[in-house]
Design a protein around this motif. Sequence first.
Motif, PDB file in Angstrom:
ATOM      1  N   LEU A   1     -37.765  72.151  84.999  1.00  0.00           N
ATOM      2  CA  LEU A   1     -36.864  71.716  86.068  1.00  0.00           C
ATOM      3  C   LEU A   1     -35.416  72.103  85.793  1.00  0.00           C
ATOM      4  O   LEU A   1     -34.545  71.866  86.623  1.00  0.00           O
ATOM      5  N   ASP A   2     -35.163  72.684  84.614  1.00  0.00           N
ATOM      6  CA  ASP A   2     -33.806  73.078  84.193  1.00  0.00           C
ATOM      7  C   ASP A   2     -32.824  71.910  84.263  1.00  0.00           C
ATOM      8  O   ASP A   2     -31.682  72.062  84.712  1.00  0.00           O
ATOM      9  N   ILE A   3     -33.265  70.755  83.801  1.00  0.00           N
ATOM     10  CA  ILE A   3     -32.425  69.555  83.781  1.00  0.00           C
ATOM     11  C   ILE A   3     -32.406  69.028  82.354  1.00  0.00           C
ATOM     12  O   ILE A   3     -33.446  68.716  81.781  1.00  0.00           O
ATOM     13  N   VAL A   4     -31.218  68.936  81.779  1.00  0.00           N
ATOM     14  CA  VAL A   4     -31.067  68.384  80.435  1.00  0.00           C
ATOM     15  C   VAL A   4     -30.774  66.893  80.574  1.00  0.00           C
ATOM     16  O   VAL A   4     -29.793  66.501  81.199  1.00  0.00           O
ATOM     17  N   VAL A   5     -31.662  66.089  80.013  1.00  0.00           N
ATOM     18  CA  VAL A   5     -31.502  64.634  80.051  1.00  0.00           C
ATOM     19  C   VAL A   5     -31.053  64.200  78.657  1.00  0.00           C
ATOM     20  O   VAL A   5     -31.752  64.439  77.677  1.00  0.00           O
TER      21      VAL A   5
END
Length: 90
Positions: free
Chosen positions: A17-21
Motif C-alpha cells: 500500500l506504500d504506507i509507512v506506519v
Amino acid sequence: MSASRAQQICELFETELDIVVPDITTDLIEEGLLDSLVFVDLIVRLESLFDVPIPVAELEFDQFRTIAGIAEFIGSLDADAATSDQESAA
C-alpha cells in the motif's frame, strides 16, 4: 494479538500500500493513513494474505484504527474459522 500477524500487516502496508506506519498503535484514521479507498484495498489484501474471508456484516471501521486492532480482528476470524472446521469434522 500475534506479534507476527501485526508484523505481516505492517509489511503489507509498507510494501503493497506504500504506507509507512510508525507504530502498531498509531491511529491510521486520525493520521490520514487510512481512507475509504485504501480501506477497500486493505480488506482485499488481508483476505489474500491470511486466507480468510472478511464478512462485510462483521466489519467495524473502528477495528481498523490501528495495526494492533487489525491483527486482533484477523485473529478472531482465524479462531472462528478453526472452530467451524472442528465442528464440521465432528
